[in-house]
Design a protein around this motif. Structure first.
Motif, PDB file in Angstrom:
ATOM      1  N   GLU A  44       0.840  -1.206   0.000  1.00  0.00           N
ATOM      2  CA  GLU A  44       0.000   0.000   0.000  1.00  0.00           C
ATOM      3  C   GLU A  44       0.873   1.255   0.000  1.00  0.00           C
ATOM      4  N   PHE A  45       1.972   1.246   0.759  1.00  0.00           N
ATOM      5  CA  PHE A  45       2.899   2.380   0.775  1.00  0.00           C
ATOM      6  C   PHE A  45       3.518   2.578  -0.609  1.00  0.00           C
ATOM      7  N   LEU A  46       3.907   1.463  -1.245  1.00  0.00           N
ATOM      8  CA  LEU A  46       4.675   1.482  -2.484  1.00  0.00           C
ATOM      9  C   LEU A  46       3.851   1.867  -3.706  1.00  0.00           C
ATOM     10  N   CYS A  47       2.620   1.397  -3.779  1.00  0.00           N
ATOM     11  CA  CYS A  47       1.829   1.545  -4.999  1.00  0.00           C
ATOM     12  C   CYS A  47       1.025   2.839  -5.004  1.00  0.00           C
ATOM     13  N   GLY A  48       0.944   3.437  -6.177  1.00  0.00           N
ATOM     14  CA  GLY A  48       0.181   4.662  -6.362  1.00  0.00           C
ATOM     15  C   GLY A  48       0.863   5.573  -7.361  1.00  0.00           C
ATOM     16  N   ASP A  49       0.363   6.790  -7.446  1.00  0.00           N
ATOM     17  CA  ASP A  49       0.951   7.826  -8.290  1.00  0.00           C
ATOM     18  C   ASP A  49       1.722   8.779  -7.391  1.00  0.00           C
ATOM     19  N   PHE A  50       2.970   9.056  -7.757  1.00  0.00           N
ATOM     20  CA  PHE A  50       3.863   9.892  -6.965  1.00  0.00           C
ATOM     21  C   PHE A  50       4.501  10.948  -7.865  1.00  0.00           C
ATOM     22  N   GLY A  53       8.334   0.963  10.561  1.00  0.00           N
ATOM     23  CA  GLY A  53       7.452   1.405   9.489  1.00  0.00           C
ATOM     24  C   GLY A  53       8.143   2.020   8.295  1.00  0.00           C
ATOM     25  N   THR A  54       9.483   2.010   8.295  1.00  0.00           N
ATOM     26  CA  THR A  54      10.267   2.501   7.165  1.00  0.00           C
ATOM     27  C   THR A  54      11.000   1.314   6.545  1.00  0.00           C
ATOM     28  N   PHE A  55      10.975   1.247   5.227  1.00  0.00           N
ATOM     29  CA  PHE A  55      11.665   0.188   4.492  1.00  0.00           C
ATOM     30  C   PHE A  55      12.799   0.838   3.725  1.00  0.00           C
ATOM     31  N   LEU A  65      16.567   3.041  -1.993  1.00  0.00           N
ATOM     32  CA  LEU A  65      15.123   3.244  -1.943  1.00  0.00           C
ATOM     33  C   LEU A  65      14.686   3.228  -0.491  1.00  0.00           C
ATOM     34  N   ARG A  66      13.935   4.259  -0.124  1.00  0.00           N
ATOM     35  CA  ARG A  66      13.291   4.296   1.193  1.00  0.00           C
ATOM     36  C   ARG A  66      11.800   4.478   0.939  1.00  0.00           C
ATOM     37  N   VAL A  67      11.015   3.581   1.521  1.00  0.00           N
ATOM     38  CA  VAL A  67       9.566   3.590   1.355  1.00  0.00           C
ATOM     39  C   VAL A  67       8.936   3.833   2.716  1.00  0.00           C
ATOM     40  N   VAL A  68       8.141   4.889   2.817  1.00  0.00           N
ATOM     41  CA  VAL A  68       7.379   5.188   4.020  1.00  0.00           C
ATOM     42  C   VAL A  68       5.953   5.522   3.569  1.00  0.00           C
ATOM     43  N   ARG A  69       5.066   5.628   4.518  1.00  0.00           N
ATOM     44  CA  ARG A  69       3.689   5.990   4.168  1.00  0.00           C
ATOM     45  C   ARG A  69       3.691   7.326   3.418  1.00  0.00           C
ATOM     46  N   ASP A  70       3.132   7.316   2.208  1.00  0.00           N
ATOM     47  CA  ASP A  70       2.929   8.509   1.381  1.00  0.00           C
ATOM     48  C   ASP A  70       4.186   9.146   0.801  1.00  0.00           C
ATOM     49  N   LYS A  71       5.366   8.474   0.888  1.00  0.00           N
ATOM     50  CA  LYS A  71       6.594   9.031   0.311  1.00  0.00           C
ATOM     51  C   LYS A  71       7.530   7.926  -0.164  1.00  0.00           C
ATOM     52  N   LEU A  72       8.241   8.244  -1.223  1.00  0.00           N
ATOM     53  CA  LEU A  72       9.351   7.416  -1.694  1.00  0.00           C
ATOM     54  C   LEU A  72      10.582   8.312  -1.781  1.00  0.00           C
ATOM     55  N   TYR A  73      11.718   7.796  -1.345  1.00  0.00           N
ATOM     56  CA  TYR A  73      12.992   8.486  -1.477  1.00  0.00           C
ATOM     57  C   TYR A  73      13.848   7.596  -2.374  1.00  0.00           C
ATOM     58  N   VAL A  74      14.186   8.100  -3.550  1.00  0.00           N
ATOM     59  CA  VAL A  74      14.891   7.294  -4.547  1.00  0.00           C
ATOM     60  C   VAL A  74      16.187   7.988  -4.937  1.00  0.00           C
ATOM     61  N   LYS A  75      17.292   7.266  -4.772  1.00  0.00           N
ATOM     62  CA  LYS A  75      18.589   7.785  -5.185  1.00  0.00           C
ATOM     63  C   LYS A  75      19.149   6.854  -6.250  1.00  0.00           C
ATOM     64  N   ASP A 114       6.184  12.428  -3.382  1.00  0.00           N
ATOM     65  CA  ASP A 114       5.006  12.436  -2.530  1.00  0.00           C
ATOM     66  C   ASP A 114       3.886  11.671  -3.234  1.00  0.00           C
ATOM     67  N   LYS A 115       3.157  10.901  -2.466  1.00  0.00           N
ATOM     68  CA  LYS A 115       2.047  10.124  -3.024  1.00  0.00           C
ATOM     69  C   LYS A 115       0.869  11.054  -3.311  1.00  0.00           C
ATOM     70  N   LEU A 116       0.386  11.003  -4.537  1.00  0.00           N
ATOM     71  CA  LEU A 116      -0.763  11.810  -4.940  1.00  0.00           C
ATOM     72  C   LEU A 116      -2.060  11.065  -4.665  1.00  0.00           C
ATOM     73  N   PHE A 117      -2.057   9.778  -4.987  1.00  0.00           N
ATOM     74  CA  PHE A 117      -3.197   8.874  -4.707  1.00  0.00           C
ATOM     75  C   PHE A 117      -2.777   7.459  -4.978  1.00  0.00           C
TER      76      PHE A 117
END
Length: 186
Positions: free
Chosen positions: A9-15, A133-135, A153-163, A183-186
């Motif tokens: 759920e954290f990972l999937c969506g539009d960001f 709660g952080t991956f 890659l860091r995955v948290v609720r509503d955010k992805l950090y990608v280097k 930032d997760k849009l939806f």
């Protein structure tokens, strides 16, 4: 024990990284290009999955606006729980008979045969470790004798950090040492 469904759920969506771009502009130095990720589960598009398959394939669409150039990338990733607190990301080749622009989450006709899937020989699998709660995970893939791809890659609720940084002979040729913040849009 990892909650794989919450992770997905954290990972999937539009960001997108619009907030990061605005902040950089306000500080007077725009570093990152505007970028968008669309990540969606796609097991329903894969034929002949093994019975009781509990892992999750995703299609990731990445769109980058460099001003004078737009870049579009499409990926097929598999996420699987490998230990009680870690998830492994494995990259797969997009089947040769599928046009890259057709390899999208919204393509209702897209079908892939599991038996034809091939693990990407270039990308080292990434292990994400869960903590509070952080991956997070990072790795280095050797693309050639003189070319390295550094990824985190860091995955948290509503955010992805990608280097992502591509280095040739120890010099950066693409990417950024600071993560792109989506930032997760939806």
């Amino acid at each position: 024990m990892i909650d794989f469904n919450s992770f997905m759920e954290f990972l999937c969506g539009d960001f997108d990284n619009r907030t990061q771009c605005r902040t950089e502009e306000e500080l007077g130095e725009r570093i990152h290009p505007f970028a968008k990720h669309i990540i969606g589960r796609c097991n329903d598009k894969i034929l002949n999955l093994p019975l009781n398959f509990t892992n999750q394939f995703v299609i990731e669409e990445s769109y980058f606006d460099l001003g004078d150039q737009k870049i579009e990338k499409h990926y097929l990733f598999l996420y699987q729980v490998v230990k009680k607190n870690s998830i492994k990301l494995t990259s797969y080749e997009i089947p040769a008979d599928i046009e890259r622009e057709e390899f999208t989450n919204k393509n209702k006709q897209l079908q892939i045969d599991y038996r034809d899937l091939v693990v990407s020989p270039r990308f080292e699998p990434l292990t994400l470790i869960e903590s509070n709660g952080t991956f997070f995970g990072e790795n280095i893939s050797r693309f050639s004798a003189d070319t390295l791809f550094k990824f985190s890659l860091r995955v948290v609720r509503d955010k992805l950090y990608v280097k992502e940084v591509l280095e040739r002979n120890g010099q950066k040729v693409a990417g950024f040492y600071e993560p792109t913040i989506y930032d997760k849009l939806f």
